[in-house]
Design a protein around this motif. Sequence first.
Motif, PDB file in Angstrom:
ATOM      1  N   UNK A 169       8.579  -5.015  -1.231  1.00  0.00           N
ATOM      2  CA  UNK A 169       7.788  -3.250  -1.434  1.00  0.00           C
ATOM      3  C   UNK A 169       6.246  -3.293  -2.474  1.00  0.00           C
ATOM      4  N   UNK A 170       6.485  -4.600  -2.959  1.00  0.00           N
ATOM      5  CA  UNK A 170       5.662  -4.031  -3.831  1.00  0.00           C
ATOM      6  C   UNK A 170       4.531  -5.418  -3.333  1.00  0.00           C
ATOM      7  N   UNK A 174       0.745  -3.936  -1.846  1.00  0.00           N
ATOM      8  CA  UNK A 174      -0.115  -4.905  -2.171  1.00  0.00           C
ATOM      9  C   UNK A 174      -0.680  -5.027  -0.508  1.00  0.00           C
ATOM     10  N   UNK A 175      -0.188  -5.716  -0.020  1.00  0.00           N
ATOM     11  CA  UNK A 175      -1.086  -5.620   1.745  1.00  0.00           C
ATOM     12  C   UNK A 175      -2.188  -4.992   2.095  1.00  0.00           C
ATOM     13  N   UNK A 176      -1.395  -3.689   1.831  1.00  0.00           N
ATOM     14  CA  UNK A 176      -1.669  -2.597   2.340  1.00  0.00           C
ATOM     15  C   UNK A 176      -3.248  -1.957   1.380  1.00  0.00           C
ATOM     16  N   UNK A 180      -7.054  -1.519   2.908  1.00  0.00           N
ATOM     17  CA  UNK A 180      -8.172  -0.520   3.037  1.00  0.00           C
ATOM     18  C   UNK A 180      -9.109  -0.726   2.544  1.00  0.00           C
ATOM     19  N   UNK A 181      -9.015  -2.227   1.294  1.00  0.00           N
ATOM     20  CA  UNK A 181     -10.289  -2.294   0.263  1.00  0.00           C
ATOM     21  C   UNK A 181     -11.286  -2.624   1.241  1.00  0.00           C
ATOM     22  N   UNK A 182     -10.627  -3.833   2.817  1.00  0.00           N
ATOM     23  CA  UNK A 182     -11.462  -4.720   3.225  1.00  0.00           C
ATOM     24  C   UNK A 182     -12.042  -3.395   4.331  1.00  0.00           C
ATOM     25  N   UNK A 183     -11.519  -2.832   5.184  1.00  0.00           N
ATOM     26  CA  UNK A 183     -12.271  -2.205   6.174  1.00  0.00           C
ATOM     27  C   UNK A 183     -13.478  -0.817   5.072  1.00  0.00           C
TER      28      UNK A 183
END
Length: 232
Positions: A169-170, A174-176, A180-183
């Motif tokens: 889950x962690x 982190x992937x999500x 969001x940061x790249x977008x």
Amino acid sequence: MYNKYSKQYNVIAASSTVGIAQTTVVLEADRPFLQVQVKHAAELQCCYTSENSVEVHWIKQDGNTTLSTRSPRHAVELSQRVTNGSITVSGRLCGNLTFNPVELIDTGFYQCSLKGNDFNRVSHGTYLQVYQPMKKTLNLSESTKNRILTAEGVLLLLCALMPSVTLLWKSKRLNELEKKKAKKEEENIYQGLNLDDCSSAYDRIERSQAHGQYQDVGNIKDEEEQVQLEKP
């Protein structure tokens, strides 16, 4: 002289008779240790062989003492619960001490005291230990025990799976966050640009590539035609 020697002879004969009487009692090995549960019956036994009549008495040394503070031996008190008797087994004489039932206070070291006319001997002895079993604090049925074992198995399985599930889950979280940061960074790149200016600049580039940078003025036949040259 005769009386003196005869008196000495009688003393020697009497002492030899006592020695023979003592040797006629042969003690057999006793059971060294006996452990009995409280409220159960217990029987102590000492066997011997003798040609003379023997009185059997039991003596006890209490078992609640240490080596440094040994209690003295005392005669066993007989009662309806504690009885004394004697039997004959295969030509042997055996003294029995029976406890019915045995109590915790009966713990101790027991010996037979064999008394005759000219002798007094004590057997090797038996240590009697009376114990009380541990009582169950919880009286559970078999079905309840099985349910408890099943619940324990489920808890162990959860304890083994929970760390792995938490780690997955962690990592997903982190992937999500990285997506969001790249977008967001991509949106910030085009945030200061004007689309109208970009379109006009793009049109000028396309027109310059199609018509070229310079225009031949010698080929213009109509002088009255308005000449419009493009700046290099």
